[in-house]
Scaffold this motif. Structure first.
Motif, PDB file in Angstrom:
ATOM      1  N   SER A 197       0.830  -1.202   0.000  1.00 41.90           N
ATOM      2  CA  SER A 197       0.000   0.000   0.000  1.00 41.90           C
ATOM      3  C   SER A 197       0.864   1.252   0.000  1.00 41.90           C
ATOM      4  N   LEU A 198       0.735   2.039  -1.051  1.00 35.99           N
ATOM      5  CA  LEU A 198       1.496   3.291  -1.141  1.00 35.99           C
ATOM      6  C   LEU A 198       1.083   4.250  -0.034  1.00 35.99           C
ATOM      7  N   VAL A 199      -0.204   4.331   0.265  1.00 40.71           N
ATOM      8  CA  VAL A 199      -0.686   5.262   1.291  1.00 40.71           C
ATOM      9  C   VAL A 199      -0.162   4.871   2.664  1.00 40.71           C
ATOM     10  N   THR A 200      -0.189   3.576   2.990  1.00 41.92           N
ATOM     11  CA  THR A 200       0.323   3.120   4.282  1.00 41.92           C
ATOM     12  C   THR A 200       1.808   3.403   4.420  1.00 41.92           C
ATOM     13  N   SER A 335       4.792  -2.425  -6.879  1.00 45.22           N
ATOM     14  CA  SER A 335       4.926  -2.766  -5.464  1.00 45.22           C
ATOM     15  C   SER A 335       6.380  -2.769  -5.016  1.00 45.22           C
ATOM     16  N   ARG A 336       7.217  -3.484  -5.775  1.00 46.19           N
ATOM     17  CA  ARG A 336       8.625  -3.634  -5.405  1.00 46.19           C
ATOM     18  C   ARG A 336       9.497  -3.480  -6.638  1.00 46.19           C
ATOM     19  N   GLU A 337      10.745  -3.133  -6.417  1.00 50.79           N
ATOM     20  CA  GLU A 337      11.696  -2.995  -7.515  1.00 50.79           C
ATOM     21  C   GLU A 337      12.237  -4.357  -7.874  1.00 50.79           C
ATOM     22  N   LEU A 388       9.271   3.856  -1.788  1.00 52.78           N
ATOM     23  CA  LEU A 388       8.859   5.225  -2.117  1.00 52.78           C
ATOM     24  C   LEU A 388       9.855   5.901  -3.049  1.00 52.78           C
ATOM     25  N   SER A 389      10.618   5.107  -3.773  1.00 52.77           N
ATOM     26  CA  SER A 389      11.574   5.652  -4.739  1.00 52.77           C
ATOM     27  C   SER A 389      10.839   6.470  -5.802  1.00 52.77           C
ATOM     28  N   GLY A 390      11.348   7.646  -6.093  1.00 57.13           N
ATOM     29  CA  GLY A 390      10.771   8.519  -7.106  1.00 57.13           C
ATOM     30  C   GLY A 390       9.681   9.435  -6.598  1.00 57.13           C
TER      31      GLY A 390
END
Length: 409
Positions: A197-200, A335-337, A388-390
């Protein structure tokens, strides 16, 4: 990319460069030896140097390892290299090769993808008949070099005007004066469908964006969201707009199913069969008071939302009082790199190719969402939810578009 672009192989570029070199240096196939007698100054053109005498495929290999700025510097060393590095096929190859790995693109730097759909340049139209200083003809139709230099992230800063010293001081003084807190509405499938979750992550990443305030007031009867602090100086507010409640979103994510979007009402389809959406009254109230929008797109492979994404973005922008100045930041999120191949080989190029294959490119995302047709300023920024890269690069652009003077930039 949605449209099929004609691929350009390395061999085709090498053939074009070889034809030009053979015409420019007819005797270039003769290797220079150490006992070559110096040529007297008779006014005739001097023989090629060591780099000029390399086989064309090696010259091309050298060019592929250079940055765009270095390629341009190489073009300033001689008439031969100036003409060679302007070969349209060479820069078309660079565009097709590098676009998938660019981390961001915006309404100013978006390349014209139509030139990549055009037929490949014929041999008779290449640099064979071109003379030094001839800047008309081929380049006016297909200026791949200008498109690349305009769009490549490593080149963008070079074209920005430098700031005067007094401007830096003014920006610092302005940063000390409290200013209004910009507010942004964030929505999109990437907020709900990703495994992370980006928001979390955003709410629990004080090292990236510290939380400066929790919801204590209302915006037209709707919660104001959460305030964050950018660079420990500038406050801004993000109001998250979810398509459904938390239980429905989680169930739809686990079962890989779509959920009924409560943010919009479908009004039917247009003449082209595309859906027409209208935001609900509460969402319309939000759109009218915020300073911009953040759309979180799902950039993982096979997650194209189709025409509904385009229609919903347009519906939100149209509800913003018809103001074309409100910016739209698109976080093209995974989600992940995925960089396992890069870690195994230890090569940056391999890592970039690996990441590009595991996500929709930012240029492809802009085309998928129909952003070049929008009147509003927009930017697509590759983002990773887990790290949260970028994200900060996108927020920086968004604050600038809202008139926030960022000190030190």
């Amino acid at each position: 990319m949605a449209a099929k672009m004609q691929q350009l192989s390395e061999s085709e570029v090498i053939r074009s460069l070889r034809r030009f070199r053979d015409r420019y240096f007819p005797n270039s196939r003769k290797l220079l030896t150490e006992d070559t007698n110096p040529v007297a100054d008779t006014g005739e053109e001097s023989p090629p140097g060591l780099l000029d005498s390399l086989p064309v495929d090696l010259q091309f290999l050298v060019l592929t390892f250079l940055s765009p700025a270095d390629v341009c510097r190489l073009g300033s060393t001689s008439h031969y290299w100036r003409a060679l590095v302007r070969d349209p096929l060479l820069w078309r190859y660079f565009l097709i090769r590098d676009m998938p790995s660019w981390p961001s693109i915006d309404h100013v730097t978006m390349p014209q993808l139509e030139i990549l759909d055009a037929p490949l340049i014929n041999a008779d139209d290449s640099l064979d008949e071109r003379k030094e200083g001839d800047n008309i003809g081929l380049e006016s139709k297909f200026d791949y070099m200008s498109e690349y230099l305009k769009s490549c992230p490593s080149c963008r800063q070079q074209w920005l005007p430098s700031r005067a010293a007094y401007d830096v001081i003014t920006s610092f003084l302005q940063s000390l004066v409290p200013s209004s807190e910009p507010r942004y509405a964030m929505f999109g499938p990437g907020m709900e469908h990703l495994d992370v979750s980006l928001v979390t992550r955003l709410m629990h990443a004080p090292d990236v964006l510290p939380v400066s305030g929790t919801p204590q007031r209302q915006i037209n009867g709707i919660g104001s969201g959460i305030s964050y602090l950018f660079n420990n100086q500038h406050k801004f507010n993000i109001l998250t707009l979810y398509s459904a409640n938390r239980a429905e979103r989680e169930r739809a994510r686990v079962e890989q199913q779509s959920v009924s979007n409560k943010l919009f009402t479908c009004e039917g389809t247009d003449d082209s069969g595309n859906p027409i959406y209208t935001p609900t009254p509460q969402v319309q109230q939000v759109c009218q008071v915020v300073d911009g929008f953040i759309y979180v797109a799902n950039a993982e492979p096979g997650k194209d939302g189709g025409t509904s994404e385009v229609a919903q973005i347009r519906a939100v922008l149209n509800s913003a009082g018809g103001s074309p100045s409100r910016p739209l930041l698109v976080l093209s999120c995974v989600s992940r790199e995925e960089s396992q191949a890069g870690r195994i080989t230890g090569q940056k190029i391999t890592a970039k190719k690996s990441r590009a294959k595991n996500r929709t490119s930012c240029v492809g995302m802009a085309k998928r969402l129909g952003l070049p047709q929008l009147a509003n300023p927009w930017m697509v920024q590759n983002t990773v939810a887990e790290s949260l890269s970028g994200l900060l690069d996108g927020i920086s652009w968004l604050l600038r578009c809202s008139g926030v003077k960022l000190y030190g930039s």
